[in-house]
Structure formats: C-alpha cells, structure tokens
Write a protein that holds these residues in place. Structure first.
Motif, mmCIF file in Angstrom:
data_model
loop_
_atom_site.group_PDB
_atom_site.id
_atom_site.type_symbol
_atom_site.label_atom_id
_atom_site.label_comp_id
_atom_site.label_asym_id
_atom_site.label_seq_id
_atom_site.Cartn_x
_atom_site.Cartn_y
_atom_site.Cartn_z
ATOM 1 N N GLN A 189 0.681 -1.118 -0.126
ATOM 2 C CA GLN A 189 0.106 -0.039 -0.076
ATOM 3 C C GLN A 189 0.922 1.434 0.204
ATOM 4 O OE1 GLN A 189 -2.780 0.195 3.170
ATOM 5 N NE2 GLN A 189 -3.616 2.196 2.654
ATOM 6 N N LEU A 190 1.987 1.213 0.913
ATOM 7 C CA LEU A 190 2.793 2.296 0.718
ATOM 8 C C LEU A 190 3.466 2.676 -0.586
ATOM 9 C CD1 LEU A 190 3.954 4.273 3.037
ATOM 10 C CD2 LEU A 190 6.031 2.855 3.224
ATOM 11 N N LEU B 139 2.230 7.837 9.411
ATOM 12 C CA LEU B 139 3.064 6.925 10.337
ATOM 13 C C LEU B 139 3.535 5.678 9.597
ATOM 14 C CD1 LEU B 139 0.499 7.028 13.266
ATOM 15 C CD2 LEU B 139 2.621 8.312 13.003
ATOM 16 N N GLN B 140 2.969 5.262 8.680
ATOM 17 C CA GLN B 140 3.517 4.056 7.869
ATOM 18 C C GLN B 140 5.064 4.535 7.092
ATOM 19 O OE1 GLN B 140 2.128 0.768 6.536
ATOM 20 N NE2 GLN B 140 1.374 1.069 8.627
ATOM 21 N N ALA C 117 2.056 1.774 -3.537
ATOM 22 C CA ALA C 117 1.183 2.144 -4.359
ATOM 23 C C ALA C 117 0.702 3.466 -4.253
ATOM 24 C CB ALA C 117 -0.144 1.277 -4.139
ATOM 25 N N GLU C 118 0.937 4.173 -3.023
ATOM 26 C CA GLU C 118 0.702 5.362 -2.689
ATOM 27 C C GLU C 118 1.911 6.321 -2.552
ATOM 28 O OE1 GLU C 118 -2.019 5.679 0.685
ATOM 29 O OE2 GLU C 118 -3.575 4.462 -0.415
ATOM 30 N N ARG C 119 3.268 5.977 -3.025
ATOM 31 C CA ARG C 119 4.400 6.500 -2.676
ATOM 32 C C ARG C 119 4.374 7.743 -3.086
ATOM 33 N NH1 ARG C 119 4.377 3.094 -7.012
ATOM 34 N NH2 ARG C 119 5.196 3.804 -9.021
ATOM 35 N N ARG C 120 3.963 8.471 -4.291
ATOM 36 C CA ARG C 120 4.069 9.679 -4.753
ATOM 37 C C ARG C 120 3.304 10.676 -3.827
ATOM 38 N NH1 ARG C 120 2.913 9.042 -11.433
ATOM 39 N NH2 ARG C 120 4.798 7.795 -11.655
ATOM 40 N N ALA C 121 1.974 10.186 -3.515
ATOM 41 C CA ALA C 121 1.214 11.087 -2.458
ATOM 42 C C ALA C 121 1.979 11.363 -0.942
ATOM 43 C CB ALA C 121 -0.188 10.610 -2.178
ATOM 44 N N VAL C 122 2.650 9.922 -0.520
ATOM 45 C CA VAL C 122 3.120 10.027 0.579
ATOM 46 C C VAL C 122 4.324 10.707 0.699
ATOM 47 C CG1 VAL C 122 4.256 8.481 2.177
ATOM 48 C CG2 VAL C 122 1.992 7.630 1.256
ATOM 49 N N LEU C 123 5.179 10.584 -0.391
ATOM 50 C CA LEU C 123 6.269 11.456 -0.520
ATOM 51 C C LEU C 123 6.204 13.126 -0.542
ATOM 52 C CD1 LEU C 123 8.742 9.506 -2.774
ATOM 53 C CD2 LEU C 123 8.953 9.657 -0.451
ATOM 54 N N LYS C 124 4.956 13.193 -1.204
ATOM 55 C CA LYS C 124 4.535 14.801 -1.500
ATOM 56 C C LYS C 124 4.021 15.473 -0.184
ATOM 57 C CE LYS C 124 0.812 15.633 -3.592
ATOM 58 N NZ LYS C 124 -0.093 15.725 -4.840
#
Length: 608
Positions: free
Chosen positions: A76-77, A150-151, A79-86
């Motif tokens: 999941q992390l 948190l992830q 798959a959402e890497r771009r939003a999480v990094l942003k």
C-alpha cells in the motif's frame, strides 16, 4: 520476592492510570507513561533497579517494533508512494532540517544535531491511533492521512536503525559492504521463506484442523527470525519488525491478529512503563523554562509545518489543523532512536534526559490540544462562519442543495459529482466531509433544522433540493417548512418507511424515495433468477411487483387518515400482514391469466 514486588507495583499502577488516561485523554499510552514516572526514582522510588528497567525497556522496544511491523503495509505504501512523499516526505525533511539547525546553534555538533533533528521530527504511533479511534475518526480522511504518515515514518525509522551501527567507528561485521549485504540477503531470504515456508505451514495447520497451534507457529517464526538476525549480527529491533511483517503477509493474518490483540496494549504499555521508570525530572527542576519552551516550540514547529503543507495541498482548514495537532508530538520512534544513540555513545545521558522530558511533554499536550480545537475553537469558528448570512452572497451558490450527508446522501452526491454537477451539502454529523470543497462543491457544517443555516446554505438560490436526513421528526418539520415557504421548489425526499412516505404525501410531496427499497428489489430480482427464472422474466415480475406496490401505496394514501391508519397498523408486523394480504402472487396471476385465456377461447363457440 524482590522481583515480585516491583511487578505488583507495575500492575497496580497500570490498572489505575491506564483507564483514567483512556477516559480523560482518549489514550492508554499516557497512563502507562505516568504510571512509570510515579513509580520511578524521580518520584516515589518504588522501582529504581537500573537493570530491571533496562530489561523492561529492551523487551518493550522489541514489542513496539514487532507490532509496528505487523501493521506495516509495504504494498500500500508503494502504491501511494507519490502522495506519501509529497505529503509525509516533505513534512519530515522540513521539520528535521529546522530542528537540526536549531540544535546546531545550541550544541555546535553536526552529528548530534542530525540525530536530534531526525528523531524529534518523527511522530508518535500509538497515541494518535488511539486518540482517533476513541474519537471514531480513524477511518475518516484525517485518520487515513495520519496512518499513511505513520507508515512512512515507520519505514524511515527502520532505515535509521539500520544506519546507526555505521556511525560507530569500530571494526565489526556491522560495517561497510558486508553489513549491507547481510541486510539485503536477510530481507530477500525472509520474503522467500514467507512464500515457501511460512504460508505453507499455516495452510498445513488449517488442513489438519489445528488452528489452535497458530500461536505456537507464530512464536516459532518470531524466535527464528530473531536467531537468524543475531547470527548475522543485525539489530534485534530490525528482527522484531521483520517478524511482524512476515506474520502480517500471510492469509491467516486475521487469525494471528485475533490472537495478538489481547496482548498488544499490555506489550506496548511495557515500553512506556519502562520509559516512565527511566525518566528523570532533574532537568525540569534545574531549567524549567528551557524545558517548557522546548516543549511548546517543538509542538508549534511541527504543527505549523504539517498544517501549512496540508492546507497548501488540500485547501481545507479544519482537517489540516487537526492533522497538524495529531502529528505534532514526538513518540516511540524518537525514544527508540535516541536510546540507540545513547548506546552507541553518540548522545550523553544528561541531554537524553532533557530530550525525553520534551518528548513526554509534547505527548501530554496532544490530547488537550486536539480536544480544545475539535470541540471548542473550530466549531466556534465554523458557527460564526455559517451564522453570517451576508457571507453567503460572496460564495458561489449551486442550484442543487443536499440536506443530510449520511450513507444515503453520499451516494446521491457521488452520482452528481460523476456527472460534473456542482452542489452544496449541509450536515452537522459529518465534520470531515468538507474535503468535497476541493472539487468545486460546497459543504456547510451546521444544524439542518435551523432556518438561518438553510439560508446560509443558499436555499434561496436553489432549484433542486434533496432531503436525505434519517430522522423522521426532523424530516417532517423540514418538509413542512419547505412546503410553506418554498412551494415552487423541486424537492426529492428520502422516506424511512411506508408510514413516513404517507406522512410526506399528506404534505403534498410526491417525489419520495423509500429507504432500502430499490436495493431490496434488485436483490429480490436476483433471488428469482437464482431460483430458475430467466433474467427477462424476473425483471418483468419485479417491475410488475413494483407497479402493484406503488398502486397499493397510492390506494392507502387516498384512504389515509392518521387515526384510522394508526388503528389499521398498530405495529410493523400488522402492516406487513396487511401488505402480504394485498399483494397478488404469481400463482394468482397465472390462474387469472389462464381463466381469461380460456374465456376468450370459449367466446366464439358461445357466440356461434
């Protein structure tokens, strides 16, 4: 007996302070911390054995990393890497650089400043989760954004723990290419073991009806991973994290989680008890203003940066402020990294004691600030915003207004949004729904039964009004007000049941949708298909049933009188009995059709 007495003290203090903290602070974490602090040498001195405290902290750190690994979702992390990094990545970089700069000005040491900046930039894990869960917001956008951050921070913490041995200038297998090769080989081997050993082992127990042995297998996996890591001289915290991740990646995760759940709070509480036992209040007595200023400074820095970045990306004030408060503290990751830094001789004890107090203070502030803003400040600002009717003229008014944004109204809103239709929503029970404003819609967090709130929502400019509230009394009061003051307004209204539909018909409202009616018809149609009817025939029968039911509803309405209706339907079962008695069955229709056909066939003979 000497070891038994401290354990009794710990258990007794836990039973007292953990429930109190959950009641007044919505989290048990602070209860464990306070219990440990009161039992430690700084307050009562009931437990002051350094070796016991060190062992408790060691096992607590392993438990924390294990449960963090068990909750970690790498796919999941990714798959959402771009939003999480942003979002999370930018937050961490800015906060850590700012805190590092401040520490460098104070201590003039680059490595020490980097350690403090990186550790303090990380947020607590279990405190925000328990807080949001207690507030029933863990599944909201706020909760999901918190969990995603948190992830990301869990992954950062693992990477920092991996890098810590490289900071110590000694020759061992924990350094250089050999160390990283061992890390990569171990992780690759564990993923292979998960596919070819761990999962088949769980399936074997399932086939042999030995589900009760899953705890034994889980413990075996945990100890095996720790042993392998110990042989390769890799830190035990990495082993605990990977063991949790290994158990979480099986199809029996829910069963393992069911077994672990009763022990999770106690195991994590052990870590916070040990932290509390080891806390020293000497820095607070020596430099109280500096400690207090550092606590408020840390929370303010993190809250401002997190809130500003979130607001810049989402343009929503309330969720941005609540997210900032939720993540503005430091916590488990900070404690662990700073304790490792002390063990590696990168941080002296005096500075560690002061930093731990700052972290504790930031955690204590979080529930207080969250409750203050969520219940007092933000609702007051929102109420003032809605109460000013003149401000409504400056806001774009949409021709569609949805009153009520529960499960019924949300489906309607999604369908309108899919067609590019802009609308306004008013609801007082969905405070996190204001995210729809970023798509050009409008959300008003206000009581739908107040006339001034309807005006603020733009009912004067409305062409189509959709009433989707659940409460029958509120629905009726609102319907009466609308029919009296806006007789030409097109109204689509949700009815809870047939009785509610009758009441609405009595007010002259004709476009009514009974709750669960359409989905029930769809399921009934599928049931007919499963019993052997062709799709077209089932569709015809359901259409016929719907037509007959509407005719029956209309017939009831024409003969409607509140007194007679109450006498006719003294209960829901009595109404259901009436409906069954007046619903033509398929068999009746077929007999009627056959009689009509036979009558038509005999007519020519009779005429002849």
């Amino acid at each position: 007996m000497s070891l038994l007495l401290p354990i009794i003290f710990l258990l007794a203090a836990t039973l007292i302070f953990a429930p109190l903290a959950k009641r007044y602070a919505s989290t048990t974490v602070l209860g464990y911390l306070i219990a440990g602090l009161l039992l430690g040498s700084s307050v009562s001195g009931l437990i002051d054995d350094p070796q016991l405290i060190s062992q408790l902290l060691h096992f607590g750190m392993i438990a924390v990393m294990f449960f963090i690994g068990f909750a970690f979702r790498p796919l999941q992390l990714w798959a959402e890497r771009r939003a999480v990094l942003k979002n999370s990545g930018v937050q961490f970089v800015i906060i850590s650089l700012l805190i590092t700069s401040i520490c460098f000005v104070l201590f003039n040491e680059v490595l020490l400043s980097l350690i403090l900046g990186g550790a303090l930039a990380l947020s607590a894990v279990f405190l925000p989760q328990q807080l949001l869960q207690q507030k029933q917001q863990l599944n909201s956008n706020l909760g999901q954004a918190t969990l995603a951050t948190l992830q990301f921070q869990a992954l950062l913490t693992v990477l920092l723990i991996v890098l810590f041995p490289l900071l110590e200038d000694t020759a061992s297998t924990q350094h250089g290419i050999a160390y990283f090769a061992a890390i990569i080989a171990t992780i690759s081997g564990l993923f292979l073991a998960s596919r070819y050993v761990v999962r088949p082992s769980f399936r074997f127990l399932a086939r042999k009806n030995s589900i009760h042995l899953i705890p034994v297998l889980s413990l075996l996996i945990l100890l095996t991973v720790i042993l392998i890591m110990d042989i390769l001289n890799i830190h035990i915290l990495i082993a605990a994290f990977l063991a949790g991740l290994l158990l979480a990646e099986t199809e029996f995760k829910s069963e393992v989680e069911r077994i672990l759940e009763p022990f999770k709070d106690a195991a994590i509480g052990l870590f916070f008890l040990a932290i509390g036992l080891g806390l020293s209040l000497n820095p607070l007595s020596q430099t109280p203003l500096l400690i207090l200023a550092s606590i408020f400074g840390l929370v303010l820095i993190k809250a401002v940066i997190i809130g500003s970045i979130r607001y810049y990306q989402q343009r929503l004030a309330k969720p941005s402020i609540l997210l900032a408060i939720t993540l503005a503290q430091s916590g488990e990751f900070s404690f662990i990294l700073l304790k490792l830094a002390e063990s590696e001789k990168l941080l002296n004890t005096a500075l560690l004691e002061s930093t731990f107090l700052i972290i504790l203070g930031s955690m204590l502030l979080t529930p207080l600030l969250y409750t203050l803003f969520d219940r007092k400040i933000l609702p007051m600002l929102q109420q003032n915003k809605v109460a000013v009717s003149d401000a409504a003229a400056d806001v774009p008014q949409h021709p569609i207004l949805i009153i009520g944004f529960g499960r019924f109204g949300q489906v309607i809103a999604r369908a309108l949004h899919a067609q590019g239709k802009h609308f306004s929503v008013i609801d007082s029970n969905q405070p996190d729904a204001d995210f729809i404003e970023q798509y050009g819609h409008r959300f008003i967090d206000a009581d739908v039964t107040q006339v001034e709130n309807l005006r603020a929502a733009g009912i004067e400019y409305c062409k189509l009004l959709i009433v989707a509230i659940d409460d029958v009394e509120d629905s009726m009061n609102l319907a009466r007000h609308l029919r009296l003051n806006y007789p030409d307004l097109t109204i689509l209204l949700r009815a809870r049941d047939r009785h509610h539909a009758h009441l609405l018909h009595g007010l002259g409202i004709s476009q009514i949708w009974r709750e669960t009616y359409a989905s029930s018809l769809n399921m009934a149609q599928q049931a007919l298909i499963e019993t052997g009817l062709a799709h077209d025939e089932a569709q015809t029968q359901i259409a016929q049933f719907k037509q007959q039911d509407e005719q029956l509803l209309t017939q009831q309405h024409w003969t409607y009188d509140q007194q007679t209706l109450a006498e006719s339907y003294p209960s829901a079962i009595a109404e259901l009995e009436y409906l069954f008695a007046n619903t033509p069955t398929l068999l009746t229709d077929r007999v009627s059709n056959e009689q009509n056909t036979q009558s038509d066939a005999n007519s020519p003979n009779e005429q002849a």
